[in-house]
Design a protein around this motif. Structure first.
Motif, mmCIF file in Angstrom:
data_model
loop_
_atom_site.group_PDB
_atom_site.id
_atom_site.type_symbol
_atom_site.label_atom_id
_atom_site.label_comp_id
_atom_site.label_asym_id
_atom_site.label_seq_id
_atom_site.Cartn_x
_atom_site.Cartn_y
_atom_site.Cartn_z
ATOM 1 N N TYR A 94 0.839 -1.191 0.000
ATOM 2 C CA TYR A 94 0.000 0.000 0.000
ATOM 3 C C TYR A 94 0.874 1.241 0.000
ATOM 4 O O TYR A 94 1.984 1.218 0.522
ATOM 5 C CB TYR A 94 -0.883 0.036 1.259
ATOM 6 N N TYR A 95 0.354 2.319 -0.573
ATOM 7 C CA TYR A 95 0.966 3.632 -0.442
ATOM 8 C C TYR A 95 0.109 4.405 0.545
ATOM 9 O O TYR A 95 -1.124 4.349 0.484
ATOM 10 C CB TYR A 95 1.017 4.373 -1.773
ATOM 11 N N ALA A 96 0.758 5.116 1.456
ATOM 12 C CA ALA A 96 0.013 5.800 2.517
ATOM 13 C C ALA A 96 0.725 7.086 2.915
ATOM 14 O O ALA A 96 1.891 7.295 2.593
ATOM 15 C CB ALA A 96 -0.115 4.875 3.734
ATOM 16 N N LYS A 97 -0.018 7.920 3.627
ATOM 17 C CA LYS A 97 0.539 9.138 4.205
ATOM 18 C C LYS A 97 0.362 9.078 5.708
ATOM 19 O O LYS A 97 -0.647 8.593 6.196
ATOM 20 C CB LYS A 97 -0.158 10.371 3.641
ATOM 21 N N GLY A 98 1.368 9.600 6.419
ATOM 22 C CA GLY A 98 1.301 9.605 7.870
ATOM 23 C C GLY A 98 1.311 11.018 8.409
ATOM 24 O O GLY A 98 1.984 11.892 7.863
ATOM 25 N N LYS A 99 0.534 11.225 9.476
ATOM 26 C CA LYS A 99 0.502 12.518 10.161
ATOM 27 C C LYS A 99 0.649 12.273 11.651
ATOM 28 O O LYS A 99 0.219 11.250 12.160
ATOM 29 C CB LYS A 99 -0.827 13.235 9.885
ATOM 30 N N GLY A 100 1.258 13.245 12.322
ATOM 31 C CA GLY A 100 1.417 13.139 13.765
ATOM 32 C C GLY A 100 2.879 13.165 14.143
ATOM 33 O O GLY A 100 3.723 13.656 13.403
ATOM 34 N N THR A 101 3.172 12.586 15.317
ATOM 35 C CA THR A 101 4.538 12.560 15.829
ATOM 36 C C THR A 101 5.132 11.177 15.605
ATOM 37 O O THR A 101 4.595 10.177 16.082
ATOM 38 C CB THR A 101 4.554 12.895 17.337
ATOM 39 N N LEU A 102 6.239 11.144 14.893
ATOM 40 C CA LEU A 102 6.907 9.885 14.575
ATOM 41 C C LEU A 102 7.617 9.346 15.811
ATOM 42 O O LEU A 102 8.368 10.068 16.466
ATOM 43 C CB LEU A 102 7.920 10.116 13.448
ATOM 44 N N ARG A 103 7.355 8.084 16.147
ATOM 45 C CA ARG A 103 8.074 7.467 17.258
ATOM 46 C C ARG A 103 9.494 7.189 16.811
ATOM 47 O O ARG A 103 9.778 7.085 15.622
ATOM 48 C CB ARG A 103 7.356 6.219 17.738
#
Length: 142
Positions: A94-103
């Motif tokens: 899958y291709y995806a986008k992430g938002k937030g704080t990266l661990r």
């Protein structure tokens, strides 16, 4: 009805980079991988792929191709542990986008966003787990 386990990986965009997990067990030869995991015997692979990425990165995930993986890879040499008795386990990407704080880490592996230029510099050096390098190359050419 019996369901076959499905493995899923995500090319996850975050802040103009791609998330990779880095295993530094051997500092001279780190191993890079995309967020991935076996989904077991589930019906909803999309949901599980997002849960994998959330657990491994800490980010909120939005699939770019909801309901349809961009590629289905199936190579018996990809992950010998999952290819038993001649059964080839499909690997959904899958291709995806992430938002937030990266661990910063997940199960002893560093979690890091790499720029496209940094990713390109890692290619063709046999540094990626399974065939994640092929997945990354396909992504860069899409």
């Amino acid at each position: 009805m019996t369901y076959m386990p499905i493995e899923s990986s995500l090319v996850l965009n975050y802040n103009s980079g791609i998330i990779l997990l880095v295993d530094n067990t051997n500092p001279k030869m780190p191993q890079y991988s995309l967020p991935y995991e076996t989904s077991g015997f589930r019906n909803d692979n999309d949901c599980h792929a997002m849960q994998i990425a959330k657990a491994q990165t800490g980010l909120d995930i939005a699939l770019e191709n909801q309901g349809s993986p961009v590629h289905v890879y199936s190579n018996p040499r990809r992950n010998p542990e999952m290819h038993k008795q001649g059964i080839i386990v499909p690997w959904l990407t899958y291709y995806a986008k992430g938002k937030g704080t990266l661990r910063s880490e997940y199960q002893g592996k560093q979690v890091k966003a790499f720029s496209i230029d940094e990713i390109i510099n890692l290619l063709d050096q046999n540094l990626f787990l399974f065939d994640h390098e092929t997945v990354v190359k396909d992504y860069l050419h899409h």
